[in-house]
Design an enzyme around this catalytic site. Structure first.
Site, PDB file in Angstrom:
ATOM      1  N   HIS A 261       0.872  -1.075  -0.014  1.00 37.78           N
ATOM      2  CA  HIS A 261       0.109  -0.235  -0.096  1.00 37.78           C
ATOM      3  C   HIS A 261       0.997   1.342   0.001  1.00 37.78           C
ATOM      4  O   HIS A 261       1.809   1.322   0.722  1.00 37.78           O
ATOM      5  CB  HIS A 261      -0.932  -0.024   1.229  1.00 37.78           C
ATOM      6  CG  HIS A 261      -2.151   0.932   1.036  1.00 37.78           C
ATOM      7  ND1 HIS A 261      -1.865   2.300   1.238  1.00 37.78           N
ATOM      8  CD2 HIS A 261      -3.268   0.719   0.641  1.00 37.78           C
ATOM      9  CE1 HIS A 261      -3.000   2.949   1.021  1.00 37.78           C
ATOM     10  NE2 HIS A 261      -4.061   1.782   0.792  1.00 37.78           N
TER      11      HIS A 261
ATOM     12  N   ASP B 101      -7.933  -5.202  -0.184  1.00 35.57           N
ATOM     13  CA  ASP B 101      -8.534  -6.049  -1.310  1.00 35.57           C
ATOM     14  C   ASP B 101      -8.134  -7.632  -1.132  1.00 35.57           C
ATOM     15  O   ASP B 101      -8.505  -8.369  -1.745  1.00 35.57           O
ATOM     16  CB  ASP B 101      -7.951  -5.528  -2.628  1.00 35.57           C
ATOM     17  CG  ASP B 101      -8.659  -4.146  -3.022  1.00 35.57           C
ATOM     18  OD1 ASP B 101     -10.015  -4.030  -2.756  1.00 35.57           O
ATOM     19  OD2 ASP B 101      -7.956  -3.293  -3.440  1.00 35.57           O
TER      20      ASP B 101
END
Ligand code: CMC
Length: 428
Positions: free
Chosen positions: A307, A364
């Site tokens: 991320h 996700d």
């Protein structure tokens, strides 16, 4: 700490104010940089160090793994609030009272009918079209059917556009899926809660009553809350920048949906499931895929890992992992994909490549497993992300307009040819 930062350019010192946010984050305000230095600019590819705005909506601390909407922790909101309460909180800044909640929901329901001609647009898409492309087009098309949504010069106009899109968007989401499946396009029921209605609109079969399943309703509510905002990510920045030209809300959202579609952003949830499926089909050898992810000559990345901001566990991933376990157990679904995902996570968390780069599972990684257990097709996963992110995009667009932010217009450093005289085609 000093309240000024000094920058020396060409032997000349310039001072810039240091601004501190409510969570003690520090930023150097370089508004006057070009004027005081005679045109010097900054370069920051991917905006890794650049704050594009001041915002009161979402706080996240990527090192500590903290995410809060308007000051409330994501863990508490996911546990105790419903999606509509969170939408209200994000957009208007406070949790709604019962009256405010009911009025908000009633206003949304009153605007949820979509012009019937929208069906003609849906009919024109091939069944093979990706749902994100269809959703983005339909959201943009809503502007044509609701021209008054474009000029929002007052808070009342803005409110009108906000409740309209919150009402109509789930219809577009459901119709996008149903068209692909060859199912009739219809509405849910205004007697249902927001999330229940989404499910009914998506899954009702023409020859059967739709029976709500509380486990699925609660799981979807939680997933939508966890996706509802994430400060200045790629799609949100897109919504803000498109809206900064005073394009209407629906056009700005349509651009945000396109930004979300990419596999490095929201499209990762579809990519994760496809990756897990591929590993399963390939005999479940997670080590082989770990090696591919680390091989710099192989473009493969471990989808659902890493991320831009979190250098620790994504707090949303923790909640979703637990929810995936519970939902699958409650629904009595045994999905071998979940075991592959857990195995891959364990390997990555103990692998020096991932440890060194602080690559952890993101939002996700596990969400697709729950969506799949709910019966949502893989290519609809990113559409579900968009449905969750809708209030965040709206809140950020509204904040940008209310703060009267200037049009977004970054600078560049030109590295192309310098002046060249034009040569006619016969001389080239
Ligand atoms: N698998 C393997 N290596 C990775 C991965 C990954 N998933 N993510 C980052 N790296 C490596 C990357 O190769 C680089 O290595 P090196 O320093 O040796 O060059 C290092 O880690 C830093 O990566 P980066 O690409 O510079 O980091 P970034 O902040 O630009 O990218 C990211 C963040 C999310 C795009 C990236 O981690 C990624 O591509 N992840 C996979 C896609 C994904 O899951 N996206 C969903 C993000 S969360 C939800 C959302 O935003 O919508």
């Amino acid at each position: 700490m000093s309240d000024k930062a000094t920058l020396e350019v060409n032997g000349e010192k310039h001072e810039f104010p240091i601004v501190v946010g409510t969570e003690k984050e520090v930023a150097i305000d370089i508004k006057t940089l070009r004027s005081v230095t005679g045109g010097v600019t900054t370069i920051d590819a991917g905006y890794k160090n650049t704050g594009s705005c001041e915002s009161e909506i979402t706080f996240l601390d990527g090192e500590k793994g903290i995410l809060r909407y308007r000051g409330y922790s994501i863990e508490e909101l996911a546990e105790k609030a419903d999606f509509l309460e969170v939408a209200y909180l994000l957009i208007f800044g406070e949790l709604p009272t019962k009256e405010q909640h009911d009025k908000f929901h009633a206003d949304i329901k009153s605007k949820s009918v979509v012009d019937d001609d929208v069906r003609k647009i849906i009919d024109a898409f091939p069944k093979t079209a990706h749902p994100m492309g269809v959703l983005s087009s339909l959201t943009s098309a809503l502007t044509a059917f609701n021209p008054s949504s474009v000029n929002v010069d007052s808070e009342a106009d803005m409110y009108n556009s906000v409740v309209k899109i919150l009402g109509k968007f789930p219809v577009l989401v459901a119709w996008t899926m149903r068209k692909k499946q060859g199912l009739p396009l219809d509405y849910g029921s205004n007697s249902l809660g927001y999330v229940e209605n989404v499910l009914k609109m998506m899954f009702k079969q023409p020859n059967e009553d739709y029976v709500q399943n509380k486990i699925i309703v609660d799981a979807l509510d939680k997933l939508l809350i966890l996706h509802a905002d994430h400060e200045q990510n790629c799609s949100t920045s897109t919504v803000r920048i498109v809206g900064s030209s005073h394009a209407g809300l629906f056009a700005s959202l349509s651009a945000g949906i396109s930004a979300l579609w990419g596999p490095l952003h929201g499209g990762a949830n579809q990519a994760v499931l496809e990756m897990l499926e591929a590993i399963k089909e390939d005999g479940g050898d997670t080590k082989k895929y770990m090696a591919k992810a680390k091989d710099k000559n192989d473009p493969f990345r471990l989808m659902g890992f890493g991320h831009r901001v979190y250098k620790n566990f994504d707090p949303r991933a923790k909640i979703i992992k637990k929810a995936a376990d519970e939902v699958l157990a409650d629904l009595g679904v045994e999905d071998p994909i979940l075991e592959i995902a857990k195995g891959l996570e364990q390997e990555a968390l103990n692998d020096p490549y991932f440890v060194k780069r602080k690559l952890y599972p993101n939002v996700d990684f596990y969400s697709g497993i729950i969506y799949r257990a709910m019966g949502i097709p893989t290519d609809m996963f990113t559409v579900m992300f968009a449905l969750g992110r809708l209030p965040g995009w709206i809140a950020q667009w509204r904040e940008m307009r209310l703060r009267k932010e200037p049009i977004g217009r970054p600078r560049q450093l030109y590295v192309g040819e310098t002046f060249r005289a034009f040569k006619t085609i016969d001389k080239r």
